[in-house]
Design a protein around this motif. Sequence first.
Motif, PDB file in Angstrom:
ATOM      1  N   SER A  91       0.837  -1.192   0.000  1.00 21.14           N
ATOM      2  CA  SER A  91       0.000   0.000   0.000  1.00 21.14           C
ATOM      3  C   SER A  91       0.876   1.248   0.000  1.00 21.14           C
ATOM      4  CB  SER A  91      -0.908   0.010   1.228  1.00 21.14           C
ATOM      5  OG  SER A  91      -1.588   1.254   1.340  1.00 21.14           O
ATOM      6  N   GLU A  92       0.459   2.242  -0.737  1.00 23.31           N
ATOM      7  CA  GLU A  92       1.210   3.491  -0.763  1.00 23.31           C
ATOM      8  C   GLU A  92       1.138   4.238   0.556  1.00 23.31           C
ATOM      9  OE1 GLU A  92       1.341   5.723  -4.680  1.00 23.31           O
ATOM     10  OE2 GLU A  92      -0.574   4.665  -4.888  1.00 23.31           O
ATOM     11  N   THR A  93       0.144   3.925   1.387  1.00 22.02           N
ATOM     12  CA  THR A  93       0.003   4.618   2.662  1.00 22.02           C
ATOM     13  C   THR A  93       0.753   3.934   3.798  1.00 22.02           C
ATOM     14  OG1 THR A  93      -2.064   3.437   3.142  1.00 22.02           O
ATOM     15  CG2 THR A  93      -2.239   5.560   2.007  1.00 22.02           C
ATOM     16  N   ASP A  94       1.333   2.759   3.545  1.00 22.10           N
ATOM     17  CA  ASP A  94       2.109   2.041   4.561  1.00 22.10           C
ATOM     18  C   ASP A  94       3.596   2.337   4.397  1.00 22.10           C
ATOM     19  OD1 ASP A  94      -0.206   0.906   5.514  1.00 22.10           O
ATOM     20  OD2 ASP A  94       0.069  -0.986   4.428  1.00 22.10           O
ATOM     21  N   ALA A  95       4.353   2.106   5.468  1.00 24.10           N
ATOM     22  CA  ALA A  95       5.805   2.159   5.375  1.00 24.10           C
ATOM     23  C   ALA A  95       6.294   0.922   4.633  1.00 24.10           C
ATOM     24  CB  ALA A  95       6.422   2.234   6.769  1.00 24.10           C
ATOM     25  N   TRP A  96       7.252   1.096   3.729  1.00 24.94           N
ATOM     26  CA  TRP A  96       7.776  -0.023   2.948  1.00 24.94           C
ATOM     27  C   TRP A  96       9.046  -0.554   3.591  1.00 24.94           C
ATOM     28  CZ3 TRP A  96       7.379   1.555  -2.946  1.00 24.94           C
ATOM     29  CH2 TRP A  96       6.026   1.765  -3.263  1.00 24.94           C
TER      30      TRP A  96
END
Length: 438
Positions: free
Chosen positions: A45-50
Amino acid sequence: MSEPSRFDRGLTDDLMSFLAASPSPYHAVANAAARLEKAGFRQVSETDAWDGTSGGKYVLRGGAIVAWYVPEGAAAHTPFRIVGAHTDSPNLRVKPLPDMGAQGWRQVAVEIYGGPLLNTWLDRDLGLAGRLSLRDGSTRLVNIDRPLLRVPQLAIHLDRSVTAEGLKLDKQRHLQPIWGLGNDVRDGDLIAFLEQENGLGAGEVTGWDLMTHSVEPPAYLGRDNELVAGPRMDNLLSVHAGVSALVAVSGNDRASALEGHGPYIPVLAAFDHEESGSQSDTGADGPLLGGVLERSVFARGGSYEDRARAFAGTVCLSSDTGHAVHPNYAERHDPTHHPRVNGGPILKVNVNNRYATDGSGRAVFAAACERAGVPFQSFVSNNSMPCGTTIGPITAARHGIHTVDIGVAILSMHSARELCGADDPHLLANALVAFLEG
């Protein structure tokens, strides 16, 4: 010695299934994601930390998808090898107030998307597909894949001039499809029908992105089945080849070649809205690709310097369909460049940068084709005619990435039903495998 081909006509069979199951960009990326998931990729998800873990990952945003495979031990400055494509095709799209009618006919108000060959949408059985946005904030993919709509052409008896002057269509007045009978046209009828068809309650749908598609399935054509006729080849043919190639290079029998000492991180970037200029948050002129690549670098502990090094060594193949020489209009083509179907992928060149290919880019593509044992052809436009463009120059200019424009030569581009050679899809996919492996 060149490697033997990995893909054959079986890939063309699979392409036909992919085309039939992907009547909208939203369906195309959902089907691409399903294939990647089966190969072990996971959505982030783009809203999570990768995190910086290795393996296959992908991001979905609307009608766009970016997927990449990080080999074990890849450095933060490892450059990328990108296959770029687009998911959208010219068609007729439903307006915000879709319910209309006249003279006892129920109609659906549509807007022209991109540059379709309008006459190819006449007298053709059309379905309706796309994305519904629901009151609870979720979305639902819908596909009415049966004859639902039709844009009827005016009978020749009522327009005798068509034989002498040719067909002339007014985009506002002549392209609104019919879908039933009745004088009591009510606002909300179409959306209420879609809610009922998809098991939704009345009033659940608060937004929509809907478009028409031909319900005639893809098919082999010709005496020896040398050709394929089908919808949305521009540019789902490239999307399918890119997904197939990325899955192949990340598979157990190939991934070991990338591990530890792999020179590149393979990437697929399939954008929406190419046919309308690419200027959107899911288009090639938006921030999606750059953001994903940067976050991949930073998640592996990289700095801005690592990001700069990675981008400087990155190469993108912008894969989009091009024009095969037309037997009835050969004079419209450059007289010394006549790409033929089943002749292998084409290298697109335009010195005015409508395509991003230069001499060094040609060398990169030629080397990949040689490793794959795949022939390739060159395409340039007739000097007397304007040249189209692709996501290639946009990608090169926006991200400073060395980009090469390629594709497959087809006929009837932007028709509701296009035509390609039955061997070209697997020839393209084999070339992309060799490119991604470096």
